[in-house]
Each structure stands twice: as structure tokens, then as C-alpha cells.
Design an enzyme around this catalytic site. Structure first.
Site, PDB file in Angstrom:
ATOM      1  N   ASP A   1     -23.508   0.846  11.057  1.00 57.95           N
ATOM      2  CA  ASP A   1     -23.077   1.931  11.955  1.00 57.95           C
ATOM      3  C   ASP A   1     -21.862   2.656  11.363  1.00 57.95           C
ATOM      4  O   ASP A   1     -21.398   3.659  11.904  1.00 57.95           O
ATOM      5  CB  ASP A   1     -22.818   1.432  13.385  1.00 57.95           C
ATOM      6  CG  ASP A   1     -21.732   0.385  13.477  1.00 57.95           C
ATOM      7  OD1 ASP A   1     -21.227  -0.065  12.437  1.00 57.95           O
ATOM      8  OD2 ASP A   1     -21.377  -0.003  14.613  1.00 57.95           O
TER       9      ASP A   1
ATOM     10  N   GLU B   1     -22.171  -7.419  16.337  1.00 56.11           N
ATOM     11  CA  GLU B   1     -20.767  -7.812  16.202  1.00 56.11           C
ATOM     12  C   GLU B   1     -20.369  -8.752  17.340  1.00 56.11           C
ATOM     13  O   GLU B   1     -20.668  -8.478  18.507  1.00 56.11           O
ATOM     14  CB  GLU B   1     -19.849  -6.572  16.237  1.00 56.11           C
ATOM     15  CG  GLU B   1     -19.946  -5.726  14.985  1.00 56.11           C
ATOM     16  CD  GLU B   1     -18.920  -4.591  14.951  1.00 56.11           C
ATOM     17  OE1 GLU B   1     -17.947  -4.599  15.723  1.00 56.11           O
ATOM     18  OE2 GLU B   1     -19.113  -3.676  14.116  1.00 56.11           O
TER      19      GLU B   1
ATOM     20  N   GLU C   1     -15.872 -10.163   8.278  1.00 51.93           N
ATOM     21  CA  GLU C   1     -15.120  -8.976   7.838  1.00 51.93           C
ATOM     22  C   GLU C   1     -13.616  -9.141   8.077  1.00 51.93           C
ATOM     23  O   GLU C   1     -13.187  -9.652   9.131  1.00 51.93           O
ATOM     24  CB  GLU C   1     -15.622  -7.736   8.607  1.00 51.93           C
ATOM     25  CG  GLU C   1     -14.849  -6.480   8.221  1.00 51.93           C
ATOM     26  CD  GLU C   1     -15.515  -5.180   8.639  1.00 51.93           C
ATOM     27  OE1 GLU C   1     -16.587  -5.209   9.274  1.00 51.93           O
ATOM     28  OE2 GLU C   1     -14.936  -4.131   8.307  1.00 51.93           O
TER      29      GLU C   1
HETATM   30  O1  KIV Z   1     -21.314  -0.764   9.535  1.00 54.11           O
HETATM   31  C1  KIV Z   1     -21.176  -1.342   8.452  1.00 54.11           C
HETATM   32  O2  KIV Z   1     -21.317  -0.756   7.365  1.00 54.11           O
HETATM   33  C2  KIV Z   1     -20.842  -2.759   8.489  1.00 54.11           C
HETATM   34  C3  KIV Z   1     -20.282  -3.356   7.246  1.00 54.11           C
HETATM   35  C4  KIV Z   1     -18.839  -3.011   7.170  1.00 54.11           C
HETATM   36  C5  KIV Z   1     -20.513  -4.816   7.160  1.00 54.11           C
HETATM   37  O3  KIV Z   1     -20.963  -3.384   9.502  1.00 54.11           O
END
Ligand code: KIV
Length: 263
Positions: free
Chosen positions: A44, A114, A181
Site C-alpha cells: 500500500d 499489519e 519493519e
Molecule cells: O506497503 C509496503 O510497501 C510495505 C513494505 C514497506 C513492507 O508494506
């Protein structure tokens, strides 16, 4: 990578050769990424890198489906993960409805969510209903407004224990791998040791089972800011600007098109 990864092969990679995950948002780049990535993430983050917004929060499920289809068109042999955007998995029913929409409208192999133990019941509901889930713990970009910024995690023993609890809950709920992350390397190492599924780090040091970077960061196209953990493998923006400058100059001087580029 010659062969498409599967959930089994990804799980079996735990503790072996690190897994490579790269984001992509369109067919052209997905095709370039495909030979080098074990997994392609339609993150996202496209809301920032592609759409120019200041965070990921306004990304919609329709937007993610559109870009996931583009990526799958360009990288037909890749294991593709569609990121579930903010507000599309607040309840387990909503999460399942939206994940089914992703599965029905794209060939994506998995979705990413998440959250740690707070989201375990949702991950469990999805995996029990046939959806493959990648977890995402540590710094959660979808919490940027509620936390007042991007906060690095795992700074002390209490935070490390919390991260380990998150990872274990996500694993128990049925996720087949976890993105970690923005955490201190020591924390990521301990989290990685605490679970049997692979961990994919971003800003989490060297001791995870794989690494992910956002394509526009690693190729130097995203110029607004560069987090410390990003290594630029190309000065993409500079190269593009030079090429555009040359084109404009040649058009103005009537150097382009020459005979070679005319019918
Ligand atoms: O949205 C994204 O690109 C991600 C990465 C930072 C893992 O979730």
C-alpha cells in the site's frame, strides 16, 4: 528465480538462503523484478510512491486490486502478495469479505495484514477460510497518524518481548511469513529465533530470513526522503531526469527525430 515459490517453499526457506521480496505496482516493473524476487509485494506504499499521497492511509481495496492485477500481468510466474489497505480488516468478517474480493478479482497468492496479537483473531479467521496471510509487525505505517509518526520498535527488553509475543501470535494464527519493519537489529534477531516461519525484514538489520525494499526507494526514484535503512542501488531519478533533459533539448533543436527514427 526460475520456479514460482509456494507457501511450502517459502516456509522451508526459514534459516536458509535469505528470501528476496521487492515491491512492484505495475506490469512493466513487475516484469523487471520477477527474475530476482522470491515474492513480489504490491504494497500500500503505492499510495505514496505511485499516487503521491503523504501516507498509506487513503489507499482503497479497489486501488490495491487494480495494481495487483497489473503486477500479476507483468510477472505471471511470481508469488504475489496484495497488501490489505487501512480500514479494510477492522473486523474478521470485513477482512474475509475484502480478502475474498482480492482472491476473486486478482490472481494474488496471499494478502498482507499489519498488526500483531491484536490482529491474530483476524489472521486466524482468514487462514481458516482459505486465505494465505503474511503478517506485518514492528513499525506499522498504517499507525502513522495514531502514533504521531513512524516509530522504531524493539528498543528495550519490554518492547522486544512485545514483538516476540506479536510474532508468535501471528504464527499461531496461521500466517506463513512475517514482515518485520523498523525494529532494532537485536529485536529482529530474537523475533526471528522465536518463530518457525520466515521473517522478512525492512529496516530490521541483517538477521532476518529475508529482506524487502520498496522499488522506488531502492532504485532512487522516491526523492522526498530516504530512510536510513534504504540502500539506493540506482540513481533512478537522476538518470530519468538526464534522459528527459536530452529529449527536450533534441526536440527544441530539431535534432530529434532524425532519419533513423522516421518512416
Ligand atoms: O506497503 C509496503 O510497501 C510495505 C513494505 C514497506 C513492507 O508494506
Amino acid at each position: 528465480m526460475n520456479k514460482k515459490q509456494t507457501i511450502t517453499s517459502i516456509k522451508e526457506a526459514k534459516g536458509k538462503e535469505p528470501l528476496v521480496m521487492i515491491t512492484a505496482y505495475d506490469a512493466l516493473f513487475a516484469k523487471l523484478v520477477e527474475p530476482y524476487a522470491d515474492m513480489i509485494l504490491v504494497g500500500d506504499s503505492l499510495n505514496m510512491s505511485f499516487l503521491g499521497k503523504s501516507d498509506t492511509l487513503s489507499a482503497t481495496i479497489e486501488q490495491m486490486i487494480y495494481h495487483t492485477n497489473a503486477v500479476c500481468n507483468g510477472a505471471k510466474k511470481s508469488f504475489v502478495i496484495c497488501d490489505m489497505p487501512f480500514g479494510t480488516y477492522n473486523t474478521k468478517e470485513e477482512a474475509l469479505q475484502n480478502s475474498i474480493k482480492v482472491y476473486k478479482e486478482t490472481p494474488a497468492d496471499a494478502v498482507k495484514i499489519e498488526g500483531g496479537k491484536d490482529k491474530a483473531h483476524i489472521i486466524e479467521y482468514l487462514t481458516k477460510n482459505g486465505i494465505a496471510v503474511v503478517g506485518h509487525i514492528g513499525l506499522l505505517p498504517q499507525n502513522v497518524r495514531s502514533e504521531g509518526g513512524y516509530r522504531v520498535k524493539g528498543k528495550d527488553e519490554i518492547e522486544i518481548d512485545e514483538l516476540i509475543e506479536d510474532a508468535k501470535a501471528v504464527e499461531k494464527a496461521g500466517a506463513f511469513c512475517i514482515v518485520i519493519e523498523g525494529v532494532k537489529p537485536k529485536a529482529a534477531k530474537e523475533v526471528t529465533k522465536s518463530v518457525k516461519i520466515p521473517t522478512i525484514g525492512i529496516g530490521a538489520g541483517a538477521d532476518t530470513d529475508g529482506q524487502v525494499l520498496v522499488w522506488s526507494d531502492m532504485l532512487g526514484f522516491f526523492e522526498e526522503f530516504k530512510p536510513k535503512f534504504v540502500k539506493r542501488y540506482l540513481n533512478g531519478a537522476e538518470l530519468v531526469k538526464d534522459a528527459l533533459k536530452n529529449f527536450a533539448k533534441e526536440v527544441k533543436s530539431r535534432e530529434f527525430p532524425d532519419e533513423k527514427h522516421s518512416y
